[in-house]
Design an enzyme around this catalytic site. Structure first.
Site, short mmCIF file in Angstrom:
data_model
loop_
_atom_site.label_atom_id
_atom_site.label_comp_id
_atom_site.label_asym_id
_atom_site.label_seq_id
_atom_site.Cartn_x
_atom_site.Cartn_y
_atom_site.Cartn_z
N ASP A 55 27.52 38.00 50.46
CA ASP A 55 28.41 39.16 50.49
C ASP A 55 27.91 40.24 49.53
O ASP A 55 28.11 40.14 48.32
CB ASP A 55 29.83 38.72 50.12
CG ASP A 55 30.82 39.88 50.07
OD1 ASP A 55 30.45 41.00 50.46
OD2 ASP A 55 31.97 39.64 49.62
N GLU A 134 8.25 44.23 24.91
CA GLU A 134 8.62 43.48 23.70
C GLU A 134 10.14 43.56 23.56
O GLU A 134 10.67 44.46 22.94
CB GLU A 134 7.95 44.09 22.46
CG GLU A 134 6.43 44.12 22.52
CD GLU A 134 5.83 44.86 21.33
OE1 GLU A 134 6.59 45.37 20.48
OE2 GLU A 134 4.60 44.94 21.26
N GLU A 136 13.44 42.77 22.07
CA GLU A 136 14.10 42.24 20.87
C GLU A 136 15.51 41.78 21.21
O GLU A 136 16.11 42.24 22.19
CB GLU A 136 14.13 43.31 19.77
CG GLU A 136 12.75 43.75 19.33
CD GLU A 136 12.75 45.01 18.49
OE1 GLU A 136 11.70 45.33 17.91
OE2 GLU A 136 13.80 45.68 18.42
N GLU A 216 12.85 39.89 13.26
CA GLU A 216 12.75 41.35 13.28
C GLU A 216 13.48 41.96 12.08
O GLU A 216 13.97 41.27 11.21
CB GLU A 216 13.29 41.91 14.60
CG GLU A 216 12.20 42.29 15.60
CD GLU A 216 11.27 43.39 15.10
OE1 GLU A 216 11.64 44.12 14.16
OE2 GLU A 216 10.16 43.52 15.66
N GLU A 224 12.22 38.54 17.77
CA GLU A 224 11.33 39.02 18.83
C GLU A 224 10.38 37.90 19.22
O GLU A 224 9.87 37.17 18.36
CB GLU A 224 10.53 40.24 18.39
CG GLU A 224 9.60 40.77 19.49
CD GLU A 224 8.81 42.00 19.06
OE1 GLU A 224 7.59 42.03 19.29
OE2 GLU A 224 9.42 42.92 18.49
N HIS A 273 9.86 47.90 23.37
CA HIS A 273 8.64 48.69 23.49
C HIS A 273 7.86 48.20 24.70
O HIS A 273 7.66 47.00 24.88
CB HIS A 273 7.79 48.56 22.22
CG HIS A 273 8.56 48.84 20.97
ND1 HIS A 273 8.26 48.27 19.75
CD2 HIS A 273 9.63 49.64 20.74
CE1 HIS A 273 9.11 48.70 18.84
NE2 HIS A 273 9.95 49.54 19.42
N ARG A 343 4.40 54.74 14.41
CA ARG A 343 5.52 54.10 15.08
C ARG A 343 6.76 54.99 15.15
O ARG A 343 7.78 54.57 15.70
CB ARG A 343 5.84 52.77 14.38
CG ARG A 343 4.74 51.75 14.54
CD ARG A 343 4.97 50.47 13.73
NE ARG A 343 3.81 49.60 13.83
CZ ARG A 343 3.65 48.63 14.71
NH1 ARG A 343 4.59 48.41 15.61
NH2 ARG A 343 2.57 47.89 14.73
N GLU A 362 1.98 52.56 24.41
CA GLU A 362 3.23 51.85 24.13
C GLU A 362 4.36 52.88 24.13
O GLU A 362 4.43 53.75 23.27
CB GLU A 362 3.15 51.17 22.76
CG GLU A 362 4.43 50.46 22.35
CD GLU A 362 4.41 50.01 20.90
OE1 GLU A 362 5.23 49.15 20.54
OE2 GLU A 362 3.59 50.54 20.11
N ARG A 364 7.95 53.50 23.33
CA ARG A 364 8.80 52.78 22.38
C ARG A 364 10.30 53.05 22.55
O ARG A 364 11.12 52.43 21.89
CB ARG A 364 8.38 53.16 20.95
CG ARG A 364 6.98 52.70 20.60
CD ARG A 364 6.54 53.18 19.22
NE ARG A 364 7.40 52.69 18.15
CZ ARG A 364 7.32 51.48 17.61
NH1 ARG A 364 6.43 50.61 18.06
NH2 ARG A 364 8.12 51.13 16.61
#
Length: 474
Positions: A55, A134, A136, A216, A224, A273, A343, A362, A364
């Site tokens: 359904d 990644e 977390e 982390e 992580e 990330h 970062r 990456e 982030r």
């Protein structure tokens, strides 16, 4: 391998593992795994051709009740032994289709992801896109919440929460990471080392290769576990297994794992990330002689992500809670810039000294509350739009964005500050997602309408405990 051979191998796998039950898992529109189970004797070649009805009107954002019948068909290449049911069980990930036309369902997230991979090949730019998220998460020892007309609250607790440093635990042995002080400590300060190791071993037993696990930054059990990259659809499949395994290993240890981006104020939230790269004929197209060892293709891919990021985050950061993480001061990348190693930029170029195959970007900004199939597809389509149009990302930002002077900071665009703003950005900018019929207008409209009606409106009209603290005596 042909589909027929894959089906035979899947049936053989189930017999070799003495399966008593077969679990059929599939992704709903918003990003939650659903499932139904059948006895193992029903696993035959016909199941892979005929599918199983269900359904579709009972699932969020899918069919109206007058057209509710849908069909799920197991993908034989996804068979895995499920380590959690009491009876021996093998699991398949399923694709969703219309039972009459047999056409793939437009709102099946896995179908969107498959179409994204097909579109990539059709462009001739590349034949493979690799993704490595990644994700977390927090591990809590107690979680309580309720929302009623006359009362609402939440309360979380963790054996390593900084707020418990003065609690009478008879004895309290200390070793509780302080706020923003949880990155990489050894036990006994890292109280979840053994739990993460159990999660990592279970992942590998299910065929998902683990790269690393660690505590982390946040107090209160933030963790992580990194898993090895893979192609788009396969990685989205693995991300669902990852969440399933993390939650169930935590549960059998009498703990609760959550991928909620910002479960507590005043400390770092959980991001996801996303590493990605494009390949063709076995060659990494992101390796080159431009900035940070990248190619022009990679830089144009970055430019596409930066340009379309306000729309992407409506999918990659899809909850109202997501934007409680996307605020300055908690390492969340809210500014749309790119850089090598930095970062604080939304797009980072990780170090890959002397290894051309490791060249990647990456992104982030995303968080783990997202639907991986849709998020990876949106990131790929934005990046490809940048490559197809030959976009230039401009100069990199190699300064600490968090500490820029206000006048310089104001020159860098930001991600939307709320889900409502992100959904408006998606409404205004989604042509890049429609290429190759990867996303459809129906998917975009359905996503925006569901999020607005079922998440934004309810959060608008519900007072919160903080509002009582701020305004009750005002």
């Amino acid at each position: 391998m042909s589909r027929k051979a894959a089906i035979k191998d899947a049936i053989k796998f189930a017999k070799e593992h003495n399966a008593r039950m077969v679990d059929l898992k599939f992704m709903d529109f918003l990003g939650t795994w659903q499932h139904t189970s059948i006895p193992a004797h029903r696993l035959d070649e016909g199941l892979f051709e005929e599918g199983l009805g269900f359904d579709g009107s009972s699932l969020r954002g899918w069919q109206p009740i007058q057209a509710s019948d849908m069909s799920l068909t197991p993908d034989p290449t996804t068979v895995r032994f499920d380590p959690f049911p009491t009876l021996p069980t093998v699991s398949f990930i399923c694709d969703i289709s219309d039972p009459i036309t047999k056409q793939p369902y437009s709102r099946d997230p896995r179908n969107v992801a498959r179409k994204a991979e097909a579109y990539l090949k059709s462009t001739g730019i590349a034949d493979t896109a690799y993704f490595g998220p990644e994700a977390e998460f927090f591990v809590f020892d107690d979680i309580r919440f309720d929302v009623k007309p006359h009362a609402s609250f939440y309360a979380v607790d963790s054996v390593e929460g900084a707020w418990n440093s003065g609690r009478d635990e008879r004895p309290n042995l200390g070793y509780k990471p302080q706020l923003k002080g949880g990155y990489f400590p050894v036990p006994p300060l890292d109280r979840h080392n053994d739990l993460r190791a159990e999660m990592a071993v279970t992942l590998e037993e299910c065929g998902i290769e683990v790269d690393v696990h660690h505590h982390e930054v946040a107090s209160g059990g933030q963790c992580e576990i990194g898993i090895r990259f893979d192609t788009l659809v396969t990685m989205a499949d693995k991300l669902q297994w990852f969440k399933y395994i993390v939650r169930n290993v935590a549960h059998r240890n009498n703990k609760a794992a959550t991928f909620m981006p910002k479960p507590m104020p005043g400390d770092n939230g959980s991001g996801m990330h996303v590493h990605c790269s494009l390949w063709k004929d076995g060659q990494n197209l992101f390796a080159g002689d431009k900035y940070a060892g990248m190619s022009q293709t990679a830089l144009s891919f970055i430019a596409g992500i930066v340009e379309h990021a306000p729309a992407i985050v409506a999918i990659s950061n899809p909850t109202t809670n997501s934007y409680k993480r996307l605020v300055p001061g908690f390492e969340a990348p809210v500014k749309l810039a790119y850089s090598s190693r930095n970062r604080s930029a939304a797009v980072r170029i990780p170090i890959a000294v002397g290894n051309a195959n490791a060249r990647r970007i990456e992104f982030r900004t995303p968080d783990p509350s997202c639907n991986g199939y849709l998020a990876f597809a949106a990131i790929l389509m934005a990046g490809l739009d940048g490559v197809e149009r030959g976009l230039d990302p401009g100069a990199p930002m190699d300064k600490d964005i968090y500490n820029l002077p206000p006048e310089e900071l104001a020159q860098i665009p930001s991600v939307p500050a709320s889900l409502e703003e992100a959904l408006q950005a998606l409404a205004d900018d989604h042509e890049f997602l429609l290429k190759g019929d990867v996303f459809t207008e129906d998917v975009i409209e359905g996503w925006i309408d569901y999020k607005f009606d079922n998440e934004i409106v309810p959060t608008r009209i519900h007072p919160t405990p903080l509002e009582y603290k701020l305004y009750f005596n005002g």
